[in-house]
Design a protein around this motif. Structure first.
Motif, PDB file in Angstrom:
ATOM      1  N   HIS A  63       0.842  -1.197   0.000  1.00 24.77           N
ATOM      2  CA  HIS A  63       0.000   0.000   0.000  1.00 24.77           C
ATOM      3  C   HIS A  63       0.877   1.247   0.000  1.00 24.77           C
ATOM      4  O   HIS A  63       1.835   1.324   0.763  1.00 24.77           O
ATOM      5  N   GLU A 117       0.479   3.945   1.322  1.00 22.66           N
ATOM      6  CA  GLU A 117       0.544   4.593   2.634  1.00 22.66           C
ATOM      7  C   GLU A 117       1.700   4.064   3.479  1.00 22.66           C
ATOM      8  O   GLU A 117       2.203   4.765   4.353  1.00 22.66           O
ATOM      9  N   LEU A 118       2.121   2.803   3.204  1.00 22.78           N
ATOM     10  CA  LEU A 118       3.258   2.273   3.960  1.00 22.78           C
ATOM     11  C   LEU A 118       4.511   3.090   3.702  1.00 22.78           C
ATOM     12  O   LEU A 118       5.368   3.214   4.563  1.00 22.78           O
ATOM     13  N   GLU A 125       4.270   6.357   2.471  1.00 20.27           N
ATOM     14  CA  GLU A 125       3.971   7.755   2.781  1.00 20.27           C
ATOM     15  C   GLU A 125       4.111   8.036   4.268  1.00 20.27           C
ATOM     16  O   GLU A 125       4.562   9.111   4.662  1.00 20.27           O
ATOM     17  N   VAL A 126       3.749   7.063   5.091  1.00 21.04           N
ATOM     18  CA  VAL A 126       3.840   7.296   6.531  1.00 21.04           C
ATOM     19  C   VAL A 126       5.293   7.491   6.930  1.00 21.04           C
ATOM     20  O   VAL A 126       5.607   8.292   7.805  1.00 21.04           O
ATOM     21  N   ALA A 127       6.197   6.777   6.228  1.00 23.28           N
ATOM     22  CA  ALA A 127       7.612   6.964   6.531  1.00 23.28           C
ATOM     23  C   ALA A 127       8.067   8.346   6.077  1.00 23.28           C
ATOM     24  O   ALA A 127       8.798   9.039   6.790  1.00 23.28           O
ATOM     25  N   ARG A 128       7.601   8.772   4.914  1.00 26.43           N
ATOM     26  CA  ARG A 128       8.015  10.095   4.419  1.00 26.43           C
ATOM     27  C   ARG A 128       7.541  11.186   5.374  1.00 26.43           C
ATOM     28  O   ARG A 128       8.299  12.101   5.693  1.00 26.43           O
ATOM     29  N   THR A 129       6.280  11.086   5.810  1.00 30.38           N
ATOM     30  CA  THR A 129       5.792  12.130   6.704  1.00 30.38           C
ATOM     31  C   THR A 129       6.495  12.068   8.052  1.00 30.38           C
ATOM     32  O   THR A 129       6.482  13.037   8.795  1.00 30.38           O
ATOM     33  N   GLY A 130       7.101  10.908   8.375  1.00 26.33           N
ATOM     34  CA  GLY A 130       7.878  10.814   9.608  1.00 26.33           C
ATOM     35  C   GLY A 130       9.297  11.302   9.406  1.00 26.33           C
ATOM     36  O   GLY A 130      10.129  11.180  10.293  1.00 26.33           O
ATOM     37  N   GLY A 131       9.604  11.798   8.211  1.00 25.93           N
ATOM     38  CA  GLY A 131      10.914  12.372   7.978  1.00 25.93           C
ATOM     39  C   GLY A 131      11.956  11.381   7.489  1.00 25.93           C
ATOM     40  O   GLY A 131      13.147  11.652   7.556  1.00 25.93           O
ATOM     41  N   VAL A 132      11.519  10.219   6.998  1.00 25.80           N
ATOM     42  CA  VAL A 132      12.468   9.203   6.550  1.00 25.80           C
ATOM     43  C   VAL A 132      12.769   9.429   5.065  1.00 25.80           C
ATOM     44  O   VAL A 132      11.857   9.648   4.268  1.00 25.80           O
ATOM     45  N   GLY A 133      14.054   9.329   4.710  1.00 28.98           N
ATOM     46  CA  GLY A 133      14.458   9.581   3.326  1.00 28.98           C
ATOM     47  C   GLY A 133      14.168   8.415   2.397  1.00 28.98           C
ATOM     48  O   GLY A 133      13.923   7.293   2.843  1.00 28.98           O
ATOM     49  N   GLN A 134      14.213   8.694   1.082  1.00 30.59           N
ATOM     50  CA  GLN A 134      13.884   7.674   0.085  1.00 30.59           C
ATOM     51  C   GLN A 134      14.819   6.463   0.162  1.00 30.59           C
ATOM     52  O   GLN A 134      14.405   5.334  -0.052  1.00 30.59           O
ATOM     53  N   VAL A 182      16.375   5.139   2.770  1.00 37.33           N
ATOM     54  CA  VAL A 182      15.995   4.264   3.883  1.00 37.33           C
ATOM     55  C   VAL A 182      14.677   3.554   3.560  1.00 37.33           C
ATOM     56  O   VAL A 182      14.501   2.372   3.860  1.00 37.33           O
ATOM     57  N   LEU A 187      12.304  -0.631   4.029  1.00 30.29           N
ATOM     58  CA  LEU A 187      10.878  -0.950   3.932  1.00 30.29           C
ATOM     59  C   LEU A 187      10.573  -1.781   2.690  1.00 30.29           C
ATOM     60  O   LEU A 187      10.038  -2.871   2.777  1.00 30.29           O
TER      61      LEU A 187
END
Lengths: 576, 374
Positions: free
Chosen positions: A473, A475-476, A478-487, A489, A494
Motif C-alpha cells: 500500500h 501509505e506504507l 507515505e507514513v515513513a516520508r511524513t515521519g521524515g524518513v528519506g527515500q 531508507v 521498507l
C-alpha cells in the motif's frame, strides 16, 4: 450517510489510484523525467535494435535493398507445407494442452476427485525438467526403430508388430501439448475456483436445466479465460523450438522455427536474408494473432464477475469416478516425468537398449562425460550467464515496476514485454545479425547470451515484481516520508524487505530458465562459448546417447534442485 | 500553527480543491468534514507534502512549506500522519514500527534514549506487553494505537489524521475516539483531522471546516455549525434539518413559506428575497390537538404523522405537511398514531434562515430533500 459514503468511495477508487502517480510525477519532476528517460532508453536499446536488424537483414541482398528473400520464400515449393505444418502443430498442441489443463483444473477445483496432488506433481515436473530433456527422453522411449518401447514391442510380438513413432506430427503435437498442459492447468484453475457458485445457482433456481446452465452460464463465463489460455499456448507452440528440432527434423515434419535454424546450420554460406525473412514473417503473424485477440476480447470486462469473491465450491461428487479422476491426474504427472526417469536409467546403461538392464548398470557414462571435451566449460558458462542474467533481470524489473508505480510510465511495460512475442530462435537470429554488425565484439563471448537472455527474460521477472509492489500500500511508504524518513531508507528498510520473497522467486526462476535455454542460445554459441543446452545439442548430433543421458541427468538434477528451492519459497512457482 | 491560504489543487482538469483558506491555532483540534470526494483528504495530503498544489500558500509553525516558488518535501516538514489503513509495516515488530521514525526520521536520537522513549510511549498507549510481537498480530484497535504512538514519537508540530477510525467497528470507534482526544490534549499537539462522520467531528473538534466539492462551506465551532449553519449544505450535513423555501418579507422578521409565515429571532439582514427556513427536529413542538385557527399564527402549521419510531427517550415522528416531509422529536409520553393529524409549531428561537442560492434546490424535489437529510 455512511452507506452512501462507502458506495461513492468505491466508485472513487480509480481516481485515487491515478492520483498517486500524478502526484509524484509533479512532486519531483526531474527525478521522474530521469527515471522515465533512462528506462525507456535502456529498454529501447535492449529490445528494438535486434528487431530492427532482423527486418533490415531480411531486406538486404548484397548492397541493395530488395524483397527477393520474401519472393523466394513465397515461390518455394516448401512454403505451403511449412505453413500448414506450423499451423497444424500449433493448433494441435493448443488443443491438447488446453484440453488436459481444463480437465485437470476441473478435477482439482470442482470435484472430489482423489489424487489431486498429482496435478501439482505434473506442474512441478513441467517446471523443473527442461523441455529438451523431456523431448530426448521421449525419443529414447518412442523413436521409430531405436526407441525402447518399439524395440520391446517387436521383441515380444515379432517383426511386423505395431510401433509408435514419436517423430511424427502426432508425436510432436502430443509432446508439445504435454509441455503446456501444466501451465494451462494453473491459469485455468484460478478462474474455475473463483467462479461464483451463486451465478449457477441463480440459473438453477430460475428453473433452467443443469446441462443448459453449464452451457449457458459456466462455460460462457469461463470462455474468456479458456480463450486467453489457448491464445497463449498457440503462441508458445508457434515459438516452440525443441520439439520441432528434435522430433520434426528426423521425422521430416519441418515447421518455420526449425527451418530457420536448419537453413542456417546446413548451408556452407549462411543465408541470413532468407532466415531473417522467415523470422519477420513469424513476428508479423504473431503480432496479428495478438492483435486479433485484443480485438476479440475488447469487451472482456463484461465477464468481470468471474473474478468474484473466493466462494469455495461445493465439489461435484464423482462417486466411483473419484478413483478414475485420481488415476487421470497421476497418469498426467507420470507422463510428464517418464522421459526424464528413463533418461536417468539410460545414463547407467552401456547401450541405449533396456534389454540388458540386469547385468550392465554402470558409472562409465559419467566417467566418459567428465572426459568429454567442453562439458565442464559449458556448465561454468551456463552458471555464470545464469547468475548475471538473473541478477540483472531482477534489478531491471524492480526499476521498471518502481518507475511505473511512482512515475506512471505505463507505456514502458509494452516495450519491456515486446520480446515475449519473439520466438526464441528469431531472437537468437536477431542478436546474431546485430552482433555481426556491431563494432564491439559481442559474438564469441558469453555477453551475447546475457544480452539476449536479458531481453527475453526480463518480462518474466516483471511478472513477479509488479504485483508484489502493487500489493504494498502506498501509505506504507507515505507514513515513513511524513515521519521524515528519506527515500534511501524507505527503499532499503521498507521496500526491499517487503519484496524479498518476490525478488528471490524471480531470481531463481530467471536463473532456472536461463541455464537451460536452447532456442535463444542456438545460433549464438561458438566452440569456446558453449552453454549446457547447446552442448547437449552437439552431443545429440555427434555423440553417444548414454553419455548424453548422463549429461541430461546432471542437468535434470540441477533443474530439480533449483525447482525445489523455488517451490519452498512458496506457491509463486510457475510464471508464464 | 497552520496557515492555508487560497489553496488550489487539480487532478487533470478536475478541481479537487478550490481556493481553500483557513488557520489553525496552536494546540487545537481542527477537523475537515465533508462527504467523500469533497477534497478533504487532498487538503490533508497537500499539508503533508504528499500532493503538490497548483496554487496557494501553506505555512506550518510560521515556516512556509509551500508557495508557488517553494516546495518542502514531506520528510522535511514538522509533521506526522496517521493513515486510514494505519500503514503498519508488516515485516517489523511493534517496537520496531514505533522506533522507526526515531531511528531513521527527522528527529533521531541515541539508542538508549530511543529505547526509553519508545517503551514509555508504548506504555501510554497500552501496547507495552506486545512490543515484541509482530505488528500483523495486532487487532485493528491496537494497530490504530500503534500508528498513533509512532506518529507522536515523531514529535510533530502538526499531527495529521486521515479518517483514522473509519476501519474500526462502531463500538471500538467510540472508545478510541475518546482516547484520541485525550492523547491530543495530553501531548498538546495541534491536530488536523479528516472525516466524513459528522458525529465524530462534533465530538472531537475545537473547530470544524465543512467542505463540499472542494470548497469550504463554513468554519466554526461544533456549536456554531449546528446552531447557525451558513447554508443548506451545512444544515443538512451537520445534524438533521428541515428546509422550506420562502420569501423574506419587508418587515425583516417574517418569511412567507408554503407552510405559512415563519418568524425568527436570528439575524435576517444578511439575506434578501428567496431564503430557506431551517429547523431541527428537536425544535419542533407537536400537539395532538386537531388544528384550529391557530395555524394562522406564525410558525404554526398542520401535518399528518406518517411514521412513528420509538427511540427510547423520545419519539421520532415523520410528518407530512403539504408536500413536505419533516422530522420531529417528541416526548415519548405523547400518544401519536400513524395517520393522525397534528398541529406543529416551531418557536422563533428554533428558526434559522439560510440563503437559498446553493444548487441544492435544483437537485431534489421537496420531499426528497428531507429524505436526503439526516
Amino acid at each position: 450517510m455512511i452507506e452512501k459514503d462507502e458506495a461513492t468511495l468505491r466508485a472513487e477508487q480509480p481516481v485515487a489510484q491515478s492520483r498517486w502517480t500524478l502526484v509524484l510525477s509533479q512532486g519531483v519532476p526531474w527525478a521522474a523525467w530521469g527515471w522515465r528517460a533512462g528506462l525507456y532508453l535502456l529498454f529501447a536499446l535492449l529490445v528494438l535494435p535486434p528487431m530492427a536488424f532482423v527486418v533490415w537483414t531480411s531486406l538486404k541482398q548484397g548492397q541493395a535493398f530488395s524483397l527477393a528473400a520474401y519472393r523466394d520464400i513465397f515461390q518455394s515449393s516448401e512454403w505451403p507445407k511449412l505453413w500448414q505444418n506450423t499451423l497444424v502443430f500449433a493448433l494441435g498442441s493448443t488443443a491438447v494442452a488446453a484440453g488436459l489443463g481444463l480437465l485437470m483444473a476441473w478435477l482439482v477445483e470442482r470435484t472430489d476427485s482423489l489424487g489431486r496432488s498429482g496435478a501439482y506433481a505434473a506442474v512441478f515436473a513441467g517446471v523443473a525438467i527442461p523441455g529438451m530433456i523431456r523431448v530426448i527422453g521421449w525419443i529414447l522411449l518412442l523413436a521409430p526403430k531405436t526407441g525402447v518401447v518399439n524395440l520391446a514391442l517387436s521383441h515380444w510380438l515379432g517383426p511386423g508388430a505395431p510401433s509408435v513413432n514419436v517423430e511424427s506430427m502426432g508425436g510432436m503435437i502430443l509432446v508439445e501439448g504435454l509441455f503446456w498442459a501444466p501451465m494451462a492447468f494453473l491459469l485455468l484453475s484460478g478462474p474455475i475456483r473463483h467462479l461464483d457458485q451463486g451465478l449457477e445457482e441463480a440459473a438453477i433456481t430460475a428453473g433452467a436445466a443443469r446441462w443448459r446452465v453449464h452451457l449457458l452460464i459456466t462455460w460462457r463465463l469461463l470462455a474468456p479465460s479458456i480463450l486467453s489460455v489457448m491464445v497463449l499456448t498457440f503462441i508458445r507452440a508457434i515459438q516452440g523450438f525443441e520439439v520441432p528440432l528434435f522430433l520434426g527434423v528426423p521425422g521430416n515434419v519441418p515447421v518455420i522455427a526449425s527451418s530457420i535454424y536448419i537453413g542456417l546450420q546446413e548451408a556452407f554460406v549462411p543465408d541470413y536474408a532468407t532466415a531473417s525473412a522467415y523470422g519477420v514473417l513469424m513476428l508479423a503473424f504473431l503480432f496479428l494473432v495478438l492483435g486479433l485477440y485484443a480485438y476479440v476480447t475488447r469487451h472482456a470486462s463484461r465477464y468481470q464477475t468471474v473474478v468474484g469473491k473466493g466462494f469455495r465450491y461445493q465439489p461435484t461428487s464423482l462417486g466411483r469416478g473419484r478413483w478414475i479422476g485420481g488415476a487421470v491426474l497421476w497418469a498426467i504427472a507420470v507422463v510428464q516425468l517418464l522421459p526424464a526417469l528413463y533418461m536417468i536409467l539410460a545414463s547407467f546403461l552401456k547401450t541405449a537398449s533396456i534389454a540388458q538392464v540386469g547385468d550392465s548398470l554402470t558409472w562409465a557414462n559419467y566417467q566418459a562425460l567428465l572426459q568429454f571435451p567442453g562439458i565442464v566449460q559449458s556448465l561454468v558458462n551456463s552458471l555464470i550467464i545464469g547468475l548475471l542474467t538473473a541478477t540483472a533481470a531482477v534489478l531491471l524489473a524492480l526499476a521498471v515496476s518502481w518507475a511505473m508505480r511512482w512515475y506512471g510510465v505505463h507505456g514502458l511495460s509494452s516495450l519491456v514485454n515486446l520480446p515475449l512475442v519473439f520466438p526464441g530462435v528469431v531472437m537468437s537470429l536477431a542478436m546474431l545479425v546485430m552482433a555481426l554488425r556491431l563494432p564491439i565484439s559481442l559474438y564469441g563471448t558469453i555477453w551475447i547470451f546475457v544480452v539476449a537472455y536479458l531481453a527475453t527474460f526480463t518480462p518474466y521477472a516483471l511478472r513477479y515484481t509488479q504485483p508484489a509492489l502493487l500489493q504494498i500500500h502506498p501509505e506504507l511508504e507515505e507514513v515513513a516520508r511524513t515521519g521524515g524518513v528519506g527515500q534511501g531508507v524507505i527503499l532499503t528498510r521498507l521496500l526491499l524487505p517487503l519484496l524479498r520473497r518476490a525478488l528471490m522467486g524471480a531470481w531463481i526462476f530467471i536463473f532456472l530458465i536461463s541455464i537451460r535455454e536452447l532456442a535463444v542460445a542456438s545460433l549464438l554459441y561458438t566452440a569456446h562459448t558453449q552453454v549446457i543446452a547447446t552442448q547437449l545439442l552437439d552431443m545429440w548430433v555427434n555423440g553417444n546417447l548414454n553419455v548424453l543421458s548422463a549429461f541430461g541427468t546432471v542437468i535434470t538434477a540441477l533443474g530439480v534442485g533449483v525447482g525445489l528451492l523455488m517451490w519452498r519459497l512458496g506457491g509463486r512457482g510457475v510464471q508464464v | 500553527m497552520l496557515q492555508v491560504d487560497r489553496l488550489v489543487k487539480r487532478f487533470g482538469t478536475v478541481g479537487a480543491v478550490n481556493d481553500v483558506s483557513f488557520e489553525v491555532p496552536e494546540g487545537s483540534f481542527f477537523t475537515l468534514l465533508g462527504p467523500s470526494g469533497c477534497g478533504k483528504t487532498t487538503i490533508l495530503r497537500c499539508i503533508a507534502g504528499l500532493e503538490r498544489p497548483e496554487g496557494g500558500r501553506i505555512a506550518i509553525a510560521g515556516e512556509e512549506v509551500f508557495s508557488p516558488s517553494r516546495f518542502v518535501p514531506p520528510e522535511r516538514r514538522p509533521i506526522a500522519m496517521v493513515f486510514q489503513s494505519y500503514a503498519i509495516w508488516p515485516h517489523m515488530t511493534v517496537f520496531e514500527n514505533a522506533a522507526f521514525p526515531l531511528r531513521y526520521g527527522r528527529n533521531r536520537c541515541h539508542p538508549k534514549e530511543l529505547r526509553r522513549r519508545v517503551e514509555s510511549m508504548l506504555e501510554r498507549v497500552g501496547l507495552a506487553e506486545m512490543s515484541h510481537r509482530w505488528a500483523t498480530q495486532l487487532s485493528g484497535g491496537q494497530q490504530q494505537r500503534l500508528a498513533l504512538a509512532r506518529a507522536l514519537l515523531c514529535e510533530p508540530k502538526l499531527l495529521l489524521l486521515d479518517e483514522p477510525l473509519s476501519n474500526l467497528d462502531a463500538k471500538l470507534r467510540a472508545s478510541l475516539r475518546n482516547e484520541l482526544k485525550t492523547f491530543q490534549r495530553a501531548f498538546g499537539v495541534t491536530a488536523i483531522y479528516v472525516t466524513h462522520d459528522q458525529s465524530e467531528a462534533l465530538a472531537l473538534s475545537d473547530h470544524i471546516a465543512v467542505l463540499d466539492r472542494g470548497r469550504i462551506q463554513q468554519i466554526g465551532t461544533p456549536r456554531e455549525l449546528y446552531r447557525h449553519p451558513a447554508n443548506a449544505f451545512v444544515a443538512h450535513f451537520i445534524g438533521d434539518a428541515t428546509l422550506i423555501p420562502g420569501e423574506l418579507q419587508s418587515d425583516g422578521k417574517g418569511i412567507m413559506t408554503p407552510l405559512g409565515r415563519f418568524e425568527t429571532l436570528g439575524p435576517t439582514q444578511a439575506h434578501a428575497g428567496s431564503v430557506l427556513v431551517c429547523f431541527r427536529p428537536e425544535s419542533v413542538r407537536v400537539s395532538t390537538q386537531p388544528p384550529t385557527q391557530d395555524i394562522a399564527l406564525p410558525n404554526t402549521f398542520s401535518g399528518i404523522a406518517r411514521s412513528v419510531d420509538f427511540l427510547g427517550d423520545h419519539l421520532e415522528v415523520a410528518v407530512e405537511a403539504q408536500s413536505w416531509r419533516l422530522k420531529a422529536h417528541v416526548p415519548n409520553s405523547l400518544p401519536i398514531q400513524e395517520g393522525q393529524e397534528l398541529t406543529l409549531m416551531v418557536p422563533q428561537e428554533g428558526v434559522i434562515v439560510v440563503p437559498s442560492e446553493t444548487d441544492y434546490s435544483e437537485e431534489a424535489t421537496p420531499s426528497q430533500r428531507v429524505l436526503n437529510s439526516r
